[in-house]
Scaffold this motif. Structure first.
Motif, PDB file in Angstrom:
ATOM      1  N   ASP B  24       0.844  -1.193   0.000  1.00 26.01           N
ATOM      2  CA  ASP B  24       0.000   0.000   0.000  1.00 26.01           C
ATOM      3  C   ASP B  24       0.876   1.238   0.000  1.00 26.01           C
ATOM      4  OD1 ASP B  24      -1.676  -2.046   2.124  1.00 26.01           O
ATOM      5  OD2 ASP B  24      -2.750  -1.195   0.411  1.00 26.01           O
ATOM      6  N   TYR B  25       0.358   2.317  -0.553  1.00 25.93           N
ATOM      7  CA  TYR B  25       1.121   3.557  -0.566  1.00 25.93           C
ATOM      8  C   TYR B  25       0.220   4.730  -0.233  1.00 25.93           C
ATOM      9  CZ  TYR B  25      -0.774   4.120  -5.322  1.00 25.93           C
ATOM     10  OH  TYR B  25      -1.619   4.226  -6.402  1.00 25.93           O
ATOM     11  N   THR B  26       0.836   5.814   0.196  1.00 29.47           N
ATOM     12  CA  THR B  26       0.044   6.969   0.612  1.00 29.47           C
ATOM     13  C   THR B  26       0.244   8.180  -0.299  1.00 29.47           C
ATOM     14  OG1 THR B  26       1.814   7.660   2.110  1.00 29.47           O
ATOM     15  CG2 THR B  26       0.078   6.253   3.029  1.00 29.47           C
ATOM     16  N   ASN B  27       1.347   8.214  -1.040  1.00 27.54           N
ATOM     17  CA  ASN B  27       1.668   9.372  -1.865  1.00 27.54           C
ATOM     18  C   ASN B  27       1.004   9.249  -3.238  1.00 27.54           C
ATOM     19  OD1 ASN B  27       2.832  11.430  -3.343  1.00 27.54           O
ATOM     20  ND2 ASN B  27       4.919  11.009  -2.683  1.00 27.54           N
ATOM     21  N   SER B  28       0.026  10.081  -3.504  1.00 31.96           N
ATOM     22  CA  SER B  28      -0.704  10.019  -4.775  1.00 31.96           C
ATOM     23  C   SER B  28       0.138  10.511  -5.950  1.00 31.96           C
ATOM     24  CB  SER B  28      -1.999  10.831  -4.685  1.00 31.96           C
ATOM     25  OG  SER B  28      -1.697  12.166  -4.355  1.00 31.96           O
ATOM     26  N   SER B  52       1.633   4.001 -13.454  1.00 36.06           N
ATOM     27  CA  SER B  52       0.343   4.365 -12.874  1.00 36.06           C
ATOM     28  C   SER B  52      -0.775   4.451 -13.916  1.00 36.06           C
ATOM     29  CB  SER B  52       0.450   5.707 -12.140  1.00 36.06           C
ATOM     30  OG  SER B  52       0.856   6.718 -13.039  1.00 36.06           O
ATOM     31  N   LYS B  68      -5.248   2.141  -8.289  1.00 33.63           N
ATOM     32  CA  LYS B  68      -4.893   3.509  -7.920  1.00 33.63           C
ATOM     33  C   LYS B  68      -5.862   4.114  -6.927  1.00 33.63           C
ATOM     34  CE  LYS B  68      -3.268   6.665 -10.412  1.00 33.63           C
ATOM     35  NZ  LYS B  68      -3.087   7.709 -11.457  1.00 33.63           N
ATOM     36  N   LYS B  71      -4.927   2.937  -3.723  1.00 34.72           N
ATOM     37  CA  LYS B  71      -3.494   3.086  -3.469  1.00 34.72           C
ATOM     38  C   LYS B  71      -2.908   1.753  -3.007  1.00 34.72           C
ATOM     39  CE  LYS B  71      -3.306   8.037  -2.457  1.00 34.72           C
ATOM     40  NZ  LYS B  71      -4.743   8.385  -2.488  1.00 34.72           N
ATOM     41  N   HIS B  72      -3.159   0.735  -3.818  1.00 33.37           N
ATOM     42  CA  HIS B  72      -2.781  -0.621  -3.450  1.00 33.37           C
ATOM     43  C   HIS B  72      -2.239  -1.343  -4.670  1.00 33.37           C
ATOM     44  CE1 HIS B  72      -3.023  -4.557  -1.437  1.00 33.37           C
ATOM     45  NE2 HIS B  72      -3.507  -5.005  -2.587  1.00 33.37           N
TER      46      HIS B  72
END
Lengths: 114, 113
Positions: B24-28, B52, B68, B71-72
């Motif tokens: 998982d990520y937090t930065n769009s 992306s 997207k 965010k996974h």
């Protein structure tokens, strides 16, 4: 041999001593990076370089110094080693026009500070 | 704050079955996502990547899926083999970010014969 090499592969030193880890790449990649790998932290960026004589701090730069006088070399110096700097250190490089910003890693240096 | 998260530290699967490794990520602002594989006493090696603008990329037994909106991303290995036993790092990068990658903490995959 072509590629990215690190020396030494293993190093034991004492608290307070200066130690330099070497990194050499033969691809003429513009970018070079230093990471440390610790249990529970993954890979953390220490310093990086976009070209010769251009360096910048990463996530965990304290206690480390880098230089890059030649494109192919990127040494990492611990000026006064501490036990918390016991880790595995990886050097990586990346070409300027890289797809996906892919990096190529060296084999690592296992450093123990007593 | 950790921008790339691999919340499961380890995964064990039977040979021949599917392995699913999550990230998982937090930065769009991340544009590229990469998976690296690392064997003991070796440096990480690039495995597979995805942009992306895509939601899937396949390379042999390895497939990466990107969601997207959530965010996974996930890495699927089918079928899993004992030689796949390694630490897998998820990494992410922004376009033009001096080639910098942000890594997760890694997942140790064990494939049982």
């Amino acid at each position: 041999d072509a590629g990215i090499t690190q020396s030494p592969r293993y190093k034991i030193t004492e608290t307070g001593r200066q130690v330099t880890l070497m990194c050499h790449q033969t691809w003429s990649h513009s970018y070079m990076f230093w990471y440390r790998q610790d249990l529970g932290h993954g890979l953390r960026l220490i310093y990086y370089s976009a070209a010769a004589d251009i360096t910048d701090k990463g996530e965990v730069p304290d206690g480390y110094v880098v230089s890059r006088s030649k494109t192919e070399n990127f040494p990492l110096t611990l000026e006064s080693a501490t036990r918390s700097q016991t880790s595995v250190y990886f050097c990586a490089s990346s070409p300027r026009q890289s797809s996906y910003n892919e990096q190529f890693f060296g084999p690592g240096t296992r450093l123990t500070v007593l | 704050d950790q921008q790339v998260k691999q919340n499961s530290p380890s995964l064990s699967v039977q040979e021949g079955r599917i392995s699913i490794l999550n990230c998982d990520y937090t930065n769009s602002m991340f544009d590229y996502f990469l998976w690296y594989k690392k064997y003991p006493a070796e440096g990480p090696t690039f495995l597979i990547s995805i942009s992306s603008i895509k939601d899937k990329n396949e390379d042999g037994r390895f497939t990466v899926f990107l969601n997207k909106s959530a965010k996974h991303l996930s890495l699927h290995i089918v079928p899993s083999q004992p030689g796949d036993s390694a630490v897998y790092f998820c990494a992410a990068s922004e376009y033009g970010a001096n080639s910098k990658l942000t890594f997760g903490k890694g997942i140790t995959l064990s494939v049982r014969p």
